[in-house]
Design an enzyme around this catalytic site. Structure first.
Site, short mmCIF file in Angstrom:
data_model
loop_
_atom_site.label_atom_id
_atom_site.label_comp_id
_atom_site.label_asym_id
_atom_site.label_seq_id
_atom_site.Cartn_x
_atom_site.Cartn_y
_atom_site.Cartn_z
N GLY A 173 0.81 -1.21 0.00
CA GLY A 173 0.00 0.00 0.00
C GLY A 173 0.84 1.26 0.00
O GLY A 173 2.06 1.24 0.20
N GLU A 212 2.20 36.82 9.87
CA GLU A 212 3.00 37.86 10.52
C GLU A 212 3.35 38.97 9.52
O GLU A 212 4.34 38.88 8.81
CB GLU A 212 4.27 37.24 11.09
CG GLU A 212 4.02 36.14 12.11
CD GLU A 212 5.30 35.61 12.75
OE1 GLU A 212 6.27 36.37 12.91
OE2 GLU A 212 5.31 34.43 13.10
N MET A 230 2.51 35.64 20.67
CA MET A 230 3.96 35.60 20.48
C MET A 230 4.60 36.64 21.41
O MET A 230 5.04 37.71 20.99
CB MET A 230 4.31 35.85 19.01
CG MET A 230 3.80 34.77 18.09
SD MET A 230 4.23 35.00 16.34
CE MET A 230 3.12 36.34 15.91
N ALA A 231 4.66 36.26 22.68
CA ALA A 231 5.07 37.19 23.73
C ALA A 231 6.57 37.13 23.96
O ALA A 231 7.05 36.76 25.04
CB ALA A 231 4.31 36.89 25.02
N TRP A 287 8.38 28.69 22.11
CA TRP A 287 9.07 28.71 20.84
C TRP A 287 10.57 28.61 21.11
O TRP A 287 11.12 29.55 21.68
CB TRP A 287 8.76 29.99 20.05
CG TRP A 287 9.45 29.95 18.71
CD1 TRP A 287 10.64 30.53 18.38
CD2 TRP A 287 9.03 29.25 17.56
NE1 TRP A 287 10.97 30.24 17.09
CE2 TRP A 287 9.99 29.45 16.55
CE3 TRP A 287 7.92 28.45 17.26
CZ2 TRP A 287 9.89 28.89 15.28
CZ3 TRP A 287 7.82 27.90 16.01
CH2 TRP A 287 8.80 28.14 15.03
#
Length: 327
Positions: free
Chosen positions: A20, A89, A146-147, A281
């Site tokens: 497969g 962003e 996104m601190a 992050w």
């Protein structure tokens, strides 16, 4: 293809001779992890700082949005995912902010109510005040704030890159704005850096002038958290700002980052505010030892609690045989 058994979830290497058309590599391992840990959700993130240039064109066109959502559904079904994350962003004007609402609306219609839609959003007022947050909140499950990067090589003086309070940029101001703008606190995830921003030829006190930045770990001025504090540097914690940093008087190097003490305080803040939690992050930069690990600190501060809603494992429309049949 995975050949190292200790890097796989089931301790089995991929076998290209399996019958497969099968999914292999990282996404296969993530699916196996989802089977083992039913609270684990995996989303595909689209965009980012380097790849946000096409969002405006796509989001402003109904035809292109339809194509985007169609491909998003295909990825979710084929790879066995739990949702899509949009990392735009940043929208530059009101027209783009309106298009952003249309994009997440169409994505919600396509995915339905049971799959996750998350967005990575800014903590700078000049950026977050452009967003139509209450309209986005009707479609989005999680807002990843996104601190971080409140200070860096682009500034004229040193500073805290992720302070909870104080200064012109801080976490608390951003959180309060999102909540006041119609985002429920239980949809807000506070971002925490797992890296440091370095400054060279400077003094110990934040707000000092500097000249240049260190070589860093992966780019100039940036260190992985796991190598901090640097040898010879002393670590400090600013209780008023809820920020940590290190300074080496010999090399005159200042590095701003979050240590376990700062992470614990931020998690306690998230609990007090009723937020969904925190995110990092990014996790490969975390320290391996529990006493220094940021992730372990967050986990224990949240009393070892994780989101209990089960992930998705049924993907009978996947084009991959092993995902379709559940491995």
């Amino acid at each position: 293809m995975w050949t190292s058994l200790d890097q796989t979830v089931n301790h089995k290497a991929d076998d290209w001779n399996e019958p497969g058309d099968n999914l292999y590599g990282n996404f296969k391992q993530l699916f196996l992890l989802k089977q083992k840990y039913r609270h684990l959700k995996v989303s595909l993130s689209v965009g980012g700082w380097s790849w946000s240039g096409n969002f405006s064109t796509v989001a402003s066109s109904q035809i292109k949005r339809a194509r985007f959502t169609e491909s998003a559904i295909s990825f979710v079904n084929d790879l066995g995912l739990d949702g899509i994350d949009i990392d735009w962003e940043m929208p530059k004007n009101d027209a783009e902010a309106v298009s952003y609402v249309s994009l997440v609306h169409d994505l919600r219609v396509a995915l339905g109510p049971n799959y996750l839609i998350s967005v990575a959003v800014p903590c700078g007022p000049e950026d977050y005040k452009k967003l139509h947050l209450s309209e986005m909140a009707a479609q989005v499950d999680l807002f990843y704030l996104m601190a971080y990067d409140f200070a860096g090589a682009w500034d004229s003086v040193t500073g805290h890159q992720a302070a909870l309070y104080g200064g012109t940029l801080n976490d608390n101001n951003a959180v309060d704005y999102y909540i006041a703008s119609g985002v429920p606190p239980e949809k807000i995830v506070l971002g925490i850096p797992a890296y440091g921003r370095g400054f060279s030829n400077t003094n110990e006190k934040p707000g000092s002038s500097f000249k240049g930045v260190p070589a860093g770990t992966w780019e100039e001025g940036s260190y992985d958290y796991k190598v901090l504090p640097r040898p010879g540097a002393k670590e400090y914690f600013d209780a008023e700002s809820v920020a940590s940093y290190s300074y080496d008087p010999k090399s005159r190097e200042f590095v701003t980052y979050d240590n376990p003490q700062a992470v614990k305080a931020k998690c306690e803040y998230a609990l007090t505010k009723g937020l969904a939690g925190v995110m990092f992050w990014e996790l490969s930069s975390d320290a391996k030892s529990q006493d220094r690990s940021l992730l372990h600190t967050a986990y224990t501060t949240f009393d070892n609690q994780v989101h209990s809603l089960n992930n998705h494992l049924d993907f009978k429309s996947s084009r991959f045989h092993n995902i379709k049949t559940g491995m």
